[in-house]
Design an enzyme around this catalytic site. Sequence first.
Site, PDB file in Angstrom:
ATOM      1  N   LYS A 189       0.920  -1.063  -0.237  1.00 33.75           N
ATOM      2  CA  LYS A 189      -0.024  -0.179   0.238  1.00 33.75           C
ATOM      3  C   LYS A 189       0.614   1.530  -0.246  1.00 33.75           C
ATOM      4  O   LYS A 189       2.090   1.153  -0.376  1.00 33.75           O
ATOM      5  CB  LYS A 189      -0.881   0.092   0.895  1.00 33.75           C
ATOM      6  CG  LYS A 189      -1.582  -1.563   1.284  1.00 33.75           C
ATOM      7  CD  LYS A 189      -3.373  -1.346   0.327  1.00 33.75           C
ATOM      8  CE  LYS A 189      -2.981  -2.691   0.113  1.00 33.75           C
ATOM      9  NZ  LYS A 189      -4.340  -3.427   0.988  1.00 33.75           N
TER      10      LYS A 189
HETATM   11  C1  LIG Z   1      -5.513  -4.484   1.670  1.00 38.25           C
HETATM   12  C2  LIG Z   1      -6.599  -3.868   2.038  1.00 38.25           C
HETATM   13  C3  LIG Z   1      -7.161  -4.226   3.003  1.00 38.25           C
HETATM   14  C4  LIG Z   1      -7.025  -5.258   3.825  1.00 38.25           C
HETATM   15  O1  LIG Z   1      -5.431  -4.532   4.523  1.00 38.25           O
HETATM   16  P1  LIG Z   1      -5.178  -5.086   5.907  1.00 38.25           P
HETATM   17  O2  LIG Z   1      -4.020  -4.476   5.804  1.00 38.25           O
HETATM   18  O3  LIG Z   1      -4.100  -5.996   4.610  1.00 38.25           O
HETATM   19  O4  LIG Z   1      -5.717  -6.100   6.103  1.00 38.25           O
HETATM   20  C5  LIG Z   1      -9.431  -4.387   2.768  1.00 38.25           C
HETATM   21  N1  LIG Z   1      -9.457  -3.582   1.318  1.00 38.25           N
HETATM   22  C6  LIG Z   1      -8.520  -3.245   0.446  1.00 38.25           C
HETATM   23  C7  LIG Z   1      -9.438  -3.531  -0.690  1.00 38.25           C
HETATM   24  C8  LIG Z   1      -7.130  -3.717   0.721  1.00 38.25           C
HETATM   25  O5  LIG Z   1      -6.592  -3.666  -0.462  1.00 38.25           O
END
Ligand SMILES: *Cc1c(COP(=O)(O)O)cnc(C)c1O
Length: 390
Positions: A189
Amino acid sequence: MSAKPIRDSYLPYGRQWIDEEDIQSVLNVLKGDYLTTGPAVGEFEKAIASYVGAKYAVAFSNGTAALHGACFAAGIGEGDEVITTPMTFAASSNCVLYQGGNPVFADIDPKTYNIDPRKVEELINENTKAIIPVHFTGQPADIDEVHQLAKNHNLVVIEDAAHALGATYKGKKIGSLSDMTMFSFHPVKHITSGEGGVITTNNEKYYQKLLQFRSHGITREPDKLIENHGPWYYEMQFLGFNCRMTDIQAALGTSQLKKIDNFVDLRKKYVSTYNEAFKEIDEIQTPYQDKNGISSWHLYIIRLDLAKLSVSRKEIFEALVNENIGVNVHYIPVHLLPYYSQLGYQRGICPGAEKLYEEIITLPLFPAMTEEDVTDVIAAVNKVINTYRK
Ligand SMILES: *Cc1c(COP(=O)(O)O)cnc(C)c1O
């Protein structure tokens, strides 16, 4: 195709960018008094809230736990319906299942690939309690239209902004617009804390519930206690979880957040290069951008015009991997995943998302990639498309 790949080394589709300053801030925590639930978490929460313009932020061990907390705070329970998009990671709807609720999938807008508010409206009934729009790839969903529906039907809006740190909607940063907004700090991210997530909100009630949820349902706040036996006393008032962020994670997050503007700018720059390079290739559709938002570009997804190609997406994908380009597919529509099929969700409920899924490929995009990496991706795409053009 010629045996020699475009690249000698594999280029991933996304990855973190950690510098010496990040490492130093983690070391400082390791040498200090608190590894978890110390001052670093509060600092990180303050920094995130201030960056997105929200009153409160509550950090969690990951984004999924943060979404779970948000569903809890919104009061989602047995039999409640929550509408979300199928074009997302499973966490966007799993959080509803954790609470005993039923996710309902509304199909996407064929241009933006975001949830279509008209499809949401058709699905609202007396059991509907909330909407979870996802800012897919970093492009803001139609927030105003979602809010209008929420207002008319008394629904809570939880934005899944895992892709959208740094994105804006009608000039405002994503993160302060809805009841609650989730960001993820997974390494792919925009910024990372290893694992980590946050809920931002302007609502004090949600804020308090989220704090208590991430720590077993326990409170020590004197004004919230039913009894008070003394200074040691705490109460567990509902069944929460332990999904706290550590100080180690938070220190990394705070250090990373200082770089967010540069990270987003680099993503935008590489996207312009891709767009320019692919605009004359008939077999490729580059991402459409809605005028109401400015994407923070978590993902760059090309859509193939399969009628103009002699092979399917799978062969194109494999050919790109053979060139050492780390492509990906975001996402398999959630309702098609075996667990969801077992629950009774059927193919055909979201034809737009199902069709899109057959035609998309995610290309590498992350701030730490170089201009040469971008050039390699473009060369590989050209090579592969030229090979399979009808
Ligand atoms: C990465 C992601 C999540 C979850 O986040 P984590 O920190 O990996 O638990 C939820 N929704 C979307 C769209 C994502 O890309």
